[in-house]
Design an enzyme around this catalytic site. Structure first.
Site, PDB file in Angstrom:
ATOM      1  N   ARG A  66      12.423  -6.613   5.214  1.00 40.10           N
ATOM      2  CA  ARG A  66      12.272  -5.241   4.727  1.00 40.10           C
ATOM      3  C   ARG A  66      13.281  -4.281   5.357  1.00 40.10           C
ATOM      4  NH1 ARG A  66       6.442  -2.362   4.818  1.00 40.10           N
ATOM      5  NH2 ARG A  66       6.611  -2.518   7.084  1.00 40.10           N
ATOM      6  N   ARG A  94      12.124  -1.515  10.469  1.00 42.26           N
ATOM      7  CA  ARG A  94      11.072  -0.991  11.341  1.00 42.26           C
ATOM      8  C   ARG A  94      10.972  -1.841  12.596  1.00 42.26           C
ATOM      9  NH1 ARG A  94       5.627   0.255   8.032  1.00 42.26           N
ATOM     10  NH2 ARG A  94       4.756  -0.925   9.769  1.00 42.26           N
ATOM     11  N   ARG A 142      -9.106   1.236   9.156  1.00 41.60           N
ATOM     12  CA  ARG A 142      -8.649  -0.115   9.467  1.00 41.60           C
ATOM     13  C   ARG A 142      -9.659  -0.868  10.311  1.00 41.60           C
ATOM     14  NH1 ARG A 142      -2.841   0.715   8.817  1.00 41.60           N
ATOM     15  NH2 ARG A 142      -1.664  -1.182   9.240  1.00 41.60           N
ATOM     16  N   ARG A 200       0.186  -8.344  13.536  1.00 40.21           N
ATOM     17  CA  ARG A 200      -0.428  -7.403  12.588  1.00 40.21           C
ATOM     18  C   ARG A 200      -1.334  -8.134  11.601  1.00 40.21           C
ATOM     19  NH1 ARG A 200       5.009  -5.224  11.085  1.00 40.21           N
ATOM     20  NH2 ARG A 200       4.192  -4.176   9.251  1.00 40.21           N
ATOM     21  N   LYS A 226       0.829  -1.217   0.000  1.00 43.26           N
ATOM     22  CA  LYS A 226       0.000   0.000   0.000  1.00 43.26           C
ATOM     23  C   LYS A 226       0.859   1.260   0.000  1.00 43.26           C
ATOM     24  CE  LYS A 226      -2.017  -0.844   3.924  1.00 43.26           C
ATOM     25  NZ  LYS A 226      -1.486  -2.149   4.389  1.00 43.26           N
TER      26      LYS A 226
HETATM   27  P1  ADP Z   1       1.562  -1.922   8.004  1.00 41.00           P
HETATM   28  O1  ADP Z   1       0.419  -1.810   7.039  1.00 41.00           O
HETATM   29  O2  ADP Z   1       2.837  -2.414   7.382  1.00 41.00           O
HETATM   30  O3  ADP Z   1       1.237  -2.685   9.251  1.00 41.00           O
HETATM   31  P2  ADP Z   1       1.329   0.952   8.689  1.00 41.00           P
HETATM   32  O4  ADP Z   1       2.446   1.898   8.510  1.00 41.00           O
HETATM   33  O5  ADP Z   1       0.116   1.144   7.850  1.00 41.00           O
HETATM   34  O6  ADP Z   1       1.978  -0.480   8.487  1.00 41.00           O
HETATM   35  O7  ADP Z   1       0.876   0.951  10.222  1.00 41.00           O
HETATM   36  C1  ADP Z   1       1.781   0.747  11.263  1.00 41.00           C
HETATM   37  C2  ADP Z   1       1.068   0.743  12.600  1.00 41.00           C
HETATM   38  O8  ADP Z   1       0.457   2.024  12.831  1.00 41.00           O
HETATM   39  C3  ADP Z   1      -0.071  -0.263  12.741  1.00 41.00           C
HETATM   40  O9  ADP Z   1       0.394  -1.549  13.105  1.00 41.00           O
HETATM   41  C4  ADP Z   1      -0.900   0.404  13.860  1.00 41.00           C
HETATM   42  O10 ADP Z   1      -0.296   0.211  15.126  1.00 41.00           O
HETATM   43  C5  ADP Z   1      -0.783   1.883  13.525  1.00 41.00           C
HETATM   44  N1  ADP Z   1      -1.874   2.336  12.614  1.00 41.00           N
HETATM   45  C6  ADP Z   1      -1.731   2.771  11.337  1.00 41.00           C
HETATM   46  N2  ADP Z   1      -2.913   3.098  10.791  1.00 41.00           N
HETATM   47  C7  ADP Z   1      -3.840   2.863  11.747  1.00 41.00           C
HETATM   48  C8  ADP Z   1      -5.268   2.980  11.805  1.00 41.00           C
HETATM   49  N3  ADP Z   1      -5.986   3.405  10.740  1.00 41.00           N
HETATM   50  N4  ADP Z   1      -5.889   2.649  12.963  1.00 41.00           N
HETATM   51  C9  ADP Z   1      -5.194   2.230  14.030  1.00 41.00           C
HETATM   52  N5  ADP Z   1      -3.863   2.074  14.051  1.00 41.00           N
HETATM   53  C10 ADP Z   1      -3.173   2.384  12.926  1.00 41.00           C
END
Ligand code: ADP
Length: 211
Positions: free
Chosen positions: A122, A155, A88, A166, A13
């Site tokens: 990664r 990360r 999410r 996750r 994404k």
């Molecule tokens: P990935 O999709 O690789 O898990 P992201 O960068 O999208 O990584 O998100 C990293 C973290 O940030 C998530 O595991 C969560 O803890 C938090 N996060 C991101 N977007 C949201 C959201 N919309 N609602 C709640 N937590 C979020």
């Protein structure tokens, strides 16, 4: 064009949002990036969410929605944007629908094994954000970005434990959004198990050429 990029962690994404953002001239709004930036700067928000991100759990809906609401109120998001990693949960999607009208939801699909494989190797450039993979897409010089010479890092939530969590969180809390947006006729499936270039070609087909 107001877009949502949906899909499991590691589906690409973020990578594709960056490419589409440039090509279509609309900002990428990544909640993950916003949280990571806050952690780096040690702001109040950063202190609140640091451990949650480390574990791979979700930040509470109310807090997340308020951040997105503020971000989308800015001038550069008036004509369009890509929401990368938001919504999410169903409550987040319902809240979003109260203040924004979305044009399309791009749903990135990839197998669980694909996710684990990608995330567990990664590496990201600290300076320009370019993403590498130790096996599939290594940098020319170990630990150094090909593009800008910046230092590469892993990360803190790309440990096997956090990746597994996750994925679990995605299945329980985020996957129901597929049916939610399908029901609204907005969902566009994209196979993202191949390369970013391939995925971009598919996205162009689905979204049409930039205006
Ligand atoms: P990935 O999709 O690789 O898990 P992201 O960068 O999208 O990584 O998100 C990293 C973290 O940030 C998530 O595991 C969560 O803890 C938090 N996060 C991101 N977007 C949201 C959201 N919309 N609602 C709640 N937590 C979020």
């Amino acid at each position: 064009m107001k877009l949502i990029f949906l899909g499991p962690p590691g589906a690409g994404k973020g990578t594709l949002a960056t490419l589409v953002s440039k090509e279509y001239g609309i900002p990428q709004v990544s909640t993950g990036d916003i949280f990571r930036e806050a952690i780096k700067r040690e702001t109040d928000l950063g202190k609140k969410v640091k451990e949650i991100l480390g574990r791979g759990d979700l930040v509470p809906d109310e807090l997340t929605v308020s951040i997105v609401r503020e971000r989308l109120a800015r001038e550069d998001a008036r004509k369009g944007y890509i929401l990368d990693g938001f919504p999410r949960t169903i409550p987040q999607a319902t809240a979003l629908a109260e203040f924004q009208t979305i044009d399309a939801v791009v749903n990135f699909t990839i197998s669980d094994d694909g996710v684990i494989q990608r995330l567990s190797g990664r590496e990201i450039c600290k300076n320009c954000g370019t993403i590498y993979h130790v096996k599939n897409m290594p940098s020319k010089v170990k630990g150094v970005c090909d593009k800008c010479g910046g230092v590469l890092y892993t990360r803190p939530d790309d440990t096997l434990e956090s990746i597994t969590n996750r994925l679990d969180v995605y299945k329980k809390q985020t996957e129901p959004l597929i049916a939610f947006y399908k029901g609204k006729g907005l969902l566009r499936d994209i196979d993202s198990s191949t390369s970013p270039e391939d995925t971009l070609i598919q996205i162009r087909k689905v979204l049409g050429q930039p205006r």
